[in-house]
Design an enzyme around this catalytic site. Structure first.
Site, PDB file in Angstrom:
ATOM      1  N   ARG A 156      39.263 -45.530 -18.963  1.00  0.00           N
ATOM      2  CA  ARG A 156      39.910 -44.026 -19.202  1.00  0.00           C
ATOM      3  C   ARG A 156      41.119 -44.443 -20.327  1.00  0.00           C
ATOM      4  O   ARG A 156      41.200 -44.731 -20.675  1.00  0.00           O
ATOM      5  CB  ARG A 156      40.528 -44.262 -17.869  1.00  0.00           C
ATOM      6  CG  ARG A 156      40.150 -44.377 -16.647  1.00  0.00           C
ATOM      7  CD  ARG A 156      39.861 -43.711 -15.613  1.00  0.00           C
ATOM      8  NE  ARG A 156      39.634 -44.293 -14.732  1.00  0.00           N
ATOM      9  CZ  ARG A 156      38.302 -43.366 -13.502  1.00  0.00           C
ATOM     10  NH1 ARG A 156      38.283 -41.896 -13.949  1.00  0.00           N
ATOM     11  NH2 ARG A 156      37.701 -43.813 -12.922  1.00  0.00           N
TER      12      ARG A 156
ATOM     13  N   ASP B 270      30.878 -39.618  -7.525  1.00  0.00           N
ATOM     14  CA  ASP B 270      31.590 -39.230  -5.836  1.00  0.00           C
ATOM     15  C   ASP B 270      30.842 -37.699  -6.195  1.00  0.00           C
ATOM     16  O   ASP B 270      31.063 -37.008  -5.142  1.00  0.00           O
ATOM     17  CB  ASP B 270      32.774 -38.296  -6.760  1.00  0.00           C
ATOM     18  CG  ASP B 270      33.914 -39.607  -6.659  1.00  0.00           C
ATOM     19  OD1 ASP B 270      33.624 -40.253  -5.888  1.00  0.00           O
ATOM     20  OD2 ASP B 270      35.027 -39.212  -7.269  1.00  0.00           O
TER      21      ASP B 270
HETATM   22  N1  LIG Z   1      40.016 -32.905 -21.198  1.00  0.00           N
HETATM   23  C1  LIG Z   1      39.290 -33.739 -22.067  1.00  0.00           C
HETATM   24  N2  LIG Z   1      39.215 -33.303 -23.378  1.00  0.00           N
HETATM   25  C2  LIG Z   1      38.400 -35.401 -23.704  1.00  0.00           C
HETATM   26  N3  LIG Z   1      38.544 -36.765 -23.700  1.00  0.00           N
HETATM   27  C3  LIG Z   1      38.487 -36.714 -21.898  1.00  0.00           C
HETATM   28  C4  LIG Z   1      39.019 -35.605 -21.599  1.00  0.00           C
HETATM   29  N4  LIG Z   1      38.887 -35.758 -20.059  1.00  0.00           N
HETATM   30  C5  LIG Z   1      38.923 -36.900 -20.227  1.00  0.00           C
HETATM   31  N5  LIG Z   1      38.349 -37.413 -21.432  1.00  0.00           N
HETATM   32  C6  LIG Z   1      38.671 -38.692 -21.589  1.00  0.00           C
HETATM   33  O1  LIG Z   1      36.752 -39.052 -20.969  1.00  0.00           O
HETATM   34  C7  LIG Z   1      37.479 -40.853 -20.818  1.00  0.00           C
HETATM   35  C8  LIG Z   1      36.612 -40.466 -19.383  1.00  0.00           C
HETATM   36  O2  LIG Z   1      37.292 -39.923 -18.242  1.00  0.00           O
HETATM   37  P1  LIG Z   1      37.990 -39.791 -17.207  1.00  0.00           P
HETATM   38  O3  LIG Z   1      38.531 -41.124 -16.888  1.00  0.00           O
HETATM   39  O4  LIG Z   1      38.631 -38.842 -16.373  1.00  0.00           O
HETATM   40  O5  LIG Z   1      36.270 -40.375 -16.032  1.00  0.00           O
HETATM   41  P2  LIG Z   1      35.162 -38.950 -15.909  1.00  0.00           P
HETATM   42  O6  LIG Z   1      34.517 -39.613 -17.040  1.00  0.00           O
HETATM   43  O7  LIG Z   1      35.430 -38.085 -15.330  1.00  0.00           O
HETATM   44  O8  LIG Z   1      34.340 -40.281 -14.464  1.00  0.00           O
HETATM   45  P3  LIG Z   1      35.132 -40.454 -12.975  1.00  0.00           P
HETATM   46  O9  LIG Z   1      33.656 -39.607 -12.329  1.00  0.00           O
HETATM   47  O10 LIG Z   1      34.836 -41.984 -13.425  1.00  0.00           O
HETATM   48  O11 LIG Z   1      36.285 -39.701 -13.537  1.00  0.00           O
HETATM   49  C9  LIG Z   1      38.428 -41.000 -21.143  1.00  0.00           C
HETATM   50  O12 LIG Z   1      38.309 -41.966 -22.163  1.00  0.00           O
HETATM   51  C10 LIG Z   1      39.148 -39.727 -20.955  1.00  0.00           C
HETATM   52  O13 LIG Z   1      39.782 -39.933 -22.129  1.00  0.00           O
HETATM   53  O1  LIG Z   2      40.384 -46.911  -9.772  1.00  0.00           O
HETATM   54  P1  LIG Z   2      39.605 -46.548 -10.777  1.00  0.00           P
HETATM   55  O2  LIG Z   2      38.488 -47.154 -11.757  1.00  0.00           O
HETATM   56  O3  LIG Z   2      40.873 -45.695 -11.723  1.00  0.00           O
HETATM   57  O4  LIG Z   2      38.854 -45.762 -10.705  1.00  0.00           O
HETATM   58  C1  LIG Z   2      38.821 -44.635  -9.368  1.00  0.00           C
HETATM   59  C2  LIG Z   2      38.186 -43.374  -9.321  1.00  0.00           C
HETATM   60  O5  LIG Z   2      37.427 -43.135  -9.328  1.00  0.00           O
HETATM   61  C3  LIG Z   2      36.006 -42.923  -8.768  1.00  0.00           C
HETATM   62  O6  LIG Z   2      35.038 -43.272  -8.009  1.00  0.00           O
HETATM   63  C4  LIG Z   2      34.814 -41.700  -9.373  1.00  0.00           C
HETATM   64  O7  LIG Z   2      34.179 -42.604 -10.179  1.00  0.00           O
HETATM   65  C5  LIG Z   2      36.681 -41.922  -8.074  1.00  0.00           C
HETATM   66  O8  LIG Z   2      36.249 -41.796  -6.818  1.00  0.00           O
HETATM   67  C6  LIG Z   2      37.748 -43.334  -7.652  1.00  0.00           C
HETATM   68  O9  LIG Z   2      38.956 -42.768  -7.259  1.00  0.00           O
END
Ligand SMILES: Nc1ncnc2c1ncn2[C@@H]1O[C@H](COP(=O)(O)OP(=O)(O)OP(=O)(O)O)[C@@H](O)[C@H]1O
Ligand SMILES: O=P(O)(O)OC[C@H]1O[C@](O)(CO)[C@@H](O)[C@@H]1O
Ligand SMILES: [Mg+2]
EC number: 2.7.1.11
Length: 476
Positions: free
Chosen positions: A165, A221
């Site tokens: 992340r 999710d």
């Molecule tokens: N608005 C944004 N602009 C550019 N990069 C982003 C933005 N939001 C998130 N990211 C980048 O995308 C990557 C993943 O984001 P995030 O950790 O929120 O997981 P996700 O893709 O939403 O998956 P999850 O369902 O697990 O939350 C990270 O490296 C983060 O820095």
């Molecule tokens: O503890 P982590 O790896 O940041 O992820 C937890 C979150 O990621 C998710 O699995 C989404 O990817 C959510 O359901 C949960 O809150």
């Protein structure tokens, strides 16, 4: 998250009777005179026998399939699939794959099928894995991905290239793409990841590079809009059965046994809802979209008392994002991507139940709390998710080879499509509690709907509701 903000390039094509195509960008939108080549699949013995293997350029898929006589034709997405002409020669392609965000069953299958799709269908032999998510572009090593290396990875949970992340820096990422001579970028991740992918695409377009950016939506999710469901979701629901079954066995074996199971679902309660509907031993399912309260008429405790009296045991499934507003403990921390860290609602509700029944009602209860969240996320994908992942990956590869860019591959009404990034990132998919599916759940568990006006006055800790109502504060 660094980098200049750019407005997304929207491509809307209108037609007769209210037809709208929300098209995805193409390399030729900003690079003139690109050469095209015959698709190598036409000489592939496996595919050349299919009567109409190539998808027509005009083929589109409707977003809404329930229509009536007077409905306009409505919004459509470009149909995914192999095209007659491609915009890359096999030996010209230098692809990379990155996985970002939390784990999800099926990540390895998608990686495997992108690699195998590129190698076996298009004769590509340069595919890199970027280690450790977005930041890996500029701070980590790469792994050369070959069909041999990825051969059995779909049998494993997690992602062989790692994930993370935070650390999205658009300029540094695009610099790295340019420096390495990469021209196809496959990005697997959730809503945050797709926002990052959109920023990368806009920067690439701004620099005029012949580089396609293809997203594959990942979210355990199931909170990504537009698509039918996300990969790994079926596996997660199936895996959750083991925890719910264990909670049920424990609960029914003891006097006033109560099993509490916490499942994932930050803002969307799909896993909890589907796991509950599939199981039928669940007495109450609590999700973020449906506010609940503990004490008073129509509250959880009243329902629990009657269920325990009736059956002598009960099972509660709670999504991690449910009831967050009831927890008094402050937690304003965020993860590296800026996602709010949630308070542990499973532990909280277990304690509240004990305080109420043992402390206040002087009842003997036996509560067992099971938190299988990470166990559910870390398993390999099941058979149907594996097939789904394969098709998603192949759609992304076909789209990229055909020169489409700035798109996410997604299943819409059972058909594979290319969806512009902004449609995936502009909203979140949530359980609609006034919809049929939630009604089915309520009728299967017979739990309260918590829609009574009492909850409007619920105090923070959820235990002592006031009697007068206040519509303004109603959470429903
Ligand atoms: N608005 C944004 N602009 C550019 N990069 C982003 C933005 N939001 C998130 N990211 C980048 O995308 C990557 C993943 O984001 P995030 O950790 O929120 O997981 P996700 O893709 O939403 O998956 P999850 O369902 O697990 O939350 C990270 O490296 C983060 O820095
Ligand atoms: O503890 P982590 O790896 O940041 O992820 C937890 C979150 O990621 C998710 O699995 C989404 O990817 C959510 O359901 C949960 O809150
Ligand atoms: Mg997210």
């Amino acid at each position: 998250m660094e980098g200049e903000h750019r407005e997304p390039h929207q491509k809307l094509v209108t037609g007769e009777f209210g037809y709208v195509l929300e098209d995805v960008p193409h390399l030729s939108d900003y690079i003139p005179d690109l050469l095209t080549y015959p698709n190598p699949l036409q000489d592939n013995p496996a595919y050349s026998v299919v009567k109409q293997y190539f998808v027509l350029t005009e083929d589109t898929v409707p977003e809404k399939i329930v229509v009536n006589k007077g409905s306009p034709r409505g919004r459509h997405f470009r149909r995914a699939g192999a095209r007659q002409k491609v915009y890359f020669q096999s030996d010209e392609v230098h692809a990379c794959i990155v996985t970002c965000g939390g784990l999800c069953p099926g990540l390895n299958t998608v990686i495997r099928e992108i690699v195998c799709g590129l190698y076996n269908m298009y004769g590509v032999s340069k595919v890199l894995g970027i280690e450790g998510g977005y930041k890996g572009f500029y701070s980590r090593n790469t792994i050369k991905l070959t069909p041999k290396l990825v051969n059995d990875i779909h049998k494993r949970g997690g992602t062989i290239i790692g994930t993370s992340r935070g650390g999205h820096d658009t300029k540094k990422i695009v610099d790295s793409i340019q420096d390495r001579g990469i021209n196809q970028v496959y990005i697997i991740g959730g809503d945050g990841t797709q926002k990052g992918a959109a920023a990368i695409y806009e920067e690439i377009r701004h620099r005029g590079l012949k580089v396609v950016v293809a997203g594959i939506p990942k979210t355990i999710d199931n909170d990504i809009p537009v698509i039918d469901k996300s990969f790994g979701f079926d596996t997660a629901v199936e895996e959750a059965q083991r925890a719910i079954n264990a909670a049920h066995v424990e609960a029914e074996s003891m006097e006033n046994g109560i099993g509490v199971v916490k499942l994932m679902g930050r803002y969307s309660g799909f896993i909890a809802m589907h796991a509950t509907l599939a199981n039928r031993d669940v007495d109450c399912c609590l999700i973020p979209e449906s506010p609940f309260y503990l004490g008073g008429k129509g509250g959880l405790f009243e329902f629990m008392e009657s269920r325990l009296k009736e059956n002598g045991h009960m099972v509660i499934v709670i999504a991690e994002g449910a009831g967050q507003e009831l927890l008094t403990e402050e937690r304003n921390e965020k993860d590296a991507s800026g996602n709010k860290l949630l308070k542990d609602v499973g532990l909280w509700i277990s304690q509240k139940i004990k305080d109420y029944f043992v402390g206040r009602c002087k009842m003997i209860i036996n509560l067992k709390y099971i938190d299988p969240t990470y166990m559910i996320r870390a398993v390999p994908s099941n058979a149907s998710d594996n097939v789904y992942c394969t098709l998603l990956a192949q759609s992304a590869v076909h789209g990229a080879m055909a020169g489409y860019t700035g798109f996410t591959s997604g299943l819409v009404n059972g058909r594979h499509t290319h969806i512009p990034f902004y449609r995936i990132t502009e909203s979140q998919n949530k359980v609609i509690i006034t919809d049929r599916m939630w009604a089915r759940l309520l009728s299967s568990t017979n739990q309260p709907s918590f829609m009574s006006c009492v909850d409007a006055n619920e105090p923070k800790n959820g235990e002592e509701p006031q009697t007068e109502s206040s519509e303004e504060n109603s959470p429903s």
